[in-house]
Design an enzyme around this catalytic site. Structure first.
Site, short mmCIF file in Angstrom:
data_model
loop_
_atom_site.label_atom_id
_atom_site.label_comp_id
_atom_site.label_asym_id
_atom_site.label_seq_id
_atom_site.Cartn_x
_atom_site.Cartn_y
_atom_site.Cartn_z
CG HIS A 1 -2.12 -0.86 1.11
ND1 HIS A 1 -2.08 -2.20 1.40
CD2 HIS A 1 -3.39 -0.59 0.70
CE1 HIS A 1 -3.28 -2.73 1.18
NE2 HIS A 1 -4.09 -1.78 0.76
CE LYS B 1 -4.18 -0.47 4.72
NZ LYS B 1 -5.49 0.14 4.99
N1 LIG Z 1 -12.90 -0.83 1.89
C1 LIG Z 1 -12.16 -0.35 0.90
O1 LIG Z 1 -12.28 -0.76 -0.27
C2 LIG Z 1 -11.15 0.69 1.19
C3 LIG Z 1 -10.98 1.07 2.48
N2 LIG Z 1 -10.08 2.03 2.78
C4 LIG Z 1 -10.04 2.42 4.17
O2 LIG Z 1 -10.80 3.63 4.28
C5 LIG Z 1 -10.25 4.44 5.31
C6 LIG Z 1 -9.91 5.80 4.72
O3 LIG Z 1 -8.88 5.65 3.79
P1 LIG Z 1 -8.31 6.92 2.99
O4 LIG Z 1 -9.44 7.66 2.37
O5 LIG Z 1 -7.21 6.42 2.16
O6 LIG Z 1 -7.71 7.76 4.20
P2 LIG Z 1 -7.53 9.34 4.33
O7 LIG Z 1 -6.49 9.56 5.38
O8 LIG Z 1 -7.35 9.96 3.00
O9 LIG Z 1 -8.94 9.82 4.90
C7 LIG Z 1 -9.32 9.64 6.24
C8 LIG Z 1 -10.53 10.48 6.52
O10 LIG Z 1 -10.83 10.34 7.91
C9 LIG Z 1 -11.08 11.62 8.47
N3 LIG Z 1 -10.68 11.64 9.87
C10 LIG Z 1 -9.44 11.48 10.35
N4 LIG Z 1 -9.44 11.64 11.69
C11 LIG Z 1 -10.72 11.89 12.03
C12 LIG Z 1 -11.37 12.16 13.27
N5 LIG Z 1 -10.72 12.17 14.42
N6 LIG Z 1 -12.70 12.38 13.23
C13 LIG Z 1 -13.40 12.34 12.05
N7 LIG Z 1 -12.82 12.11 10.86
C14 LIG Z 1 -11.51 11.88 10.87
C15 LIG Z 1 -10.22 12.58 7.66
O11 LIG Z 1 -10.72 13.90 7.72
C16 LIG Z 1 -10.33 11.98 6.27
O12 LIG Z 1 -11.46 12.49 5.61
C17 LIG Z 1 -9.04 3.65 5.85
O13 LIG Z 1 -9.46 2.92 6.98
C18 LIG Z 1 -8.69 2.72 4.74
O14 LIG Z 1 -8.04 1.56 5.18
C19 LIG Z 1 -9.33 2.64 1.83
C20 LIG Z 1 -9.44 2.28 0.52
C21 LIG Z 1 -10.36 1.25 0.11
O1 LIG Z 2 -5.94 2.14 3.03
C1 LIG Z 2 -6.11 1.77 1.84
O2 LIG Z 2 -5.70 2.42 0.89
C2 LIG Z 2 -6.86 0.54 1.61
N1 LIG Z 2 -7.40 -0.06 2.63
C3 LIG Z 2 -8.18 -1.24 2.59
C4 LIG Z 2 -7.50 -2.34 3.38
O3 LIG Z 2 -6.97 -2.06 4.46
O4 LIG Z 2 -7.52 -3.49 2.94
C5 LIG Z 2 -8.58 -1.65 1.19
C6 LIG Z 2 -7.56 -1.37 0.14
O5 LIG Z 2 -6.55 -2.30 0.28
C7 LIG Z 2 -7.04 0.05 0.23
#
Ligand SMILES: NC(=O)C1=CN([C@@H]2O[C@H](COP(=O)(O)OP(=O)(O)OC[C@H]3O[C@@H](n4cnc5c(N)ncnc54)[C@H](O)[C@@H]3O)[C@@H](O)[C@H]2O)C=CC1
Ligand SMILES: O=C(O)C1=N[C@H](C(=O)O)C[C@H](O)C1
Length: 267
Positions: free
Chosen positions: A156, A160
């Protein structure tokens, strides 16, 4: 048909931003509010980078949000502690959560499942929304029945927060449902540098790579006498996750149970 009223938590994040655009560009969805801990009280339009959202209020407190706005679905893409609080609260208000945030514990998942059962409300937690990644996990589960020696390597971007990734944990869980337990490697194996063999899940090893330039990638390697099988998936951008988010939103409106993993709703 009435529109699905959606709240997005984490709109300024990499995933949240994509989700806001997904909702905006989907005809039968309506973005009724966003949750952002820094910009409560504003309109989404007033936050840099967002245009054409003059009627979308920003809340910093989820209780305020659901007391003031009628919503059907919460899409949460934040951080684990916040995501768990949001999901719990959404269920209390009768709002159906679609959660992509990773890093929830088994206890968290159990609690949410219990609440869903009690309230008979749909909730979908998906460690990975990319349909190809879900297939990669399913194919790995198929292979795990025949190959007991498995190494999971997830790669990743370096921003992350959680390691191993939610996808890697889910993959290991799915494989362990069918794989005969085995402690892999030499019985006398010794790490001369801590962490060299990665995390250990039921004897399988999980390795987390973090590098700038990467998005989200995973390969699952199965070894056996004289052969190796590698199953790999790559997400090259965050748009790759959005068809899965849409599938989850559409599905969560029709179910009254708890679902962990998109593989359970993909036909
Ligand atoms: N299920 C999936 O397919 C995917 C899941 N993810 C997961 O989604 C989550 C977000 O990933 P990204 O967008 O890459 O991260 P990012 O760091 O770009 O976004 C995180 C978001 O959380 C908010 N945030 C942070 N601290 C906070 C707080 N104390 N209170 C409220 N909001 C808060 C931030 O303002 C931001 O909008 C992660 O847990 C990641 O692992 C990411 C990509 C794909
Ligand atoms: O943080 C990410 O970027 C992602 N998080 C998810 C995970 O923890 O598996 C999904 C994807 O891999 C991207």
């Amino acid at each position: 048909m009435s529109k699905v009223r959606v709240v997005v938590a984490g709109p300024r994040g990499r995933m949240g931003n994509e989700a806001v655009n997904l909702v905006k560009n989907t005809e039968n969805y309506e973005l009724v509010a966003v949750l952002d801990h820094r910009h409560g009280g504003k309109l989404l339009n007033d936050i840099e980078g967002f245009h054409g959202f003059s009627s979308v209020p920003v809340f910093s407190n989820i209780e305020d949000c659901f007391q003031n706005v009628q919503a059907d679905v919460l899409i949460d893409l934040t951080i684990p502690e916040v995501g768990m609080h949001h999901t719990r609260t959404a269920l209390q208000y009768g709002v159906r959560p679609v959660v992509g945030t990773t890093g929830f514990t088994n206890d968290d998942l159990q609690e949410l499942e219990n609440t869903c059962n009690e309230k008979e409300l749909g909730c979908i937690i998906a460690p990975n929304f990319a349909l190809g990644a879900v297939l990669m996990m399913k194919f790995s589960q198929m292979a795990g029945k025949y190959f007991r020696d498995v190494e999971i390597i997830e790669l990743h971007h370096d921003q992350k927060l959680d390691a191993p990734s939610g996808t890697a944990v889910k993959t290991a869980e799915m494989i362990s449902e069918v794989r005969e337990s085995k402690v892999q490697g030499h019985p006398a194996e010794k790490e001369t540098m801590a962490g060299a063999r990665g995390a250990n899940f039921d004897g399988m090893h999980i390795h987390s790579v973090r590098l700038p330039g990467l998005i989200a990638h995973q390969q699952v390697m199965f070894g056996s006498e004289g052969q190796m099988l590698t199953i790999r998936h790559d997400s090259f951008n965050r748009a790759s996750f959005m068809s899965g988010v849409k599938l989850a939103v559409d599905t969560v409106m029709k179910i009254d149970t708890f679902v962990y993993g998109l593989e359970n709703i993909m036909e």
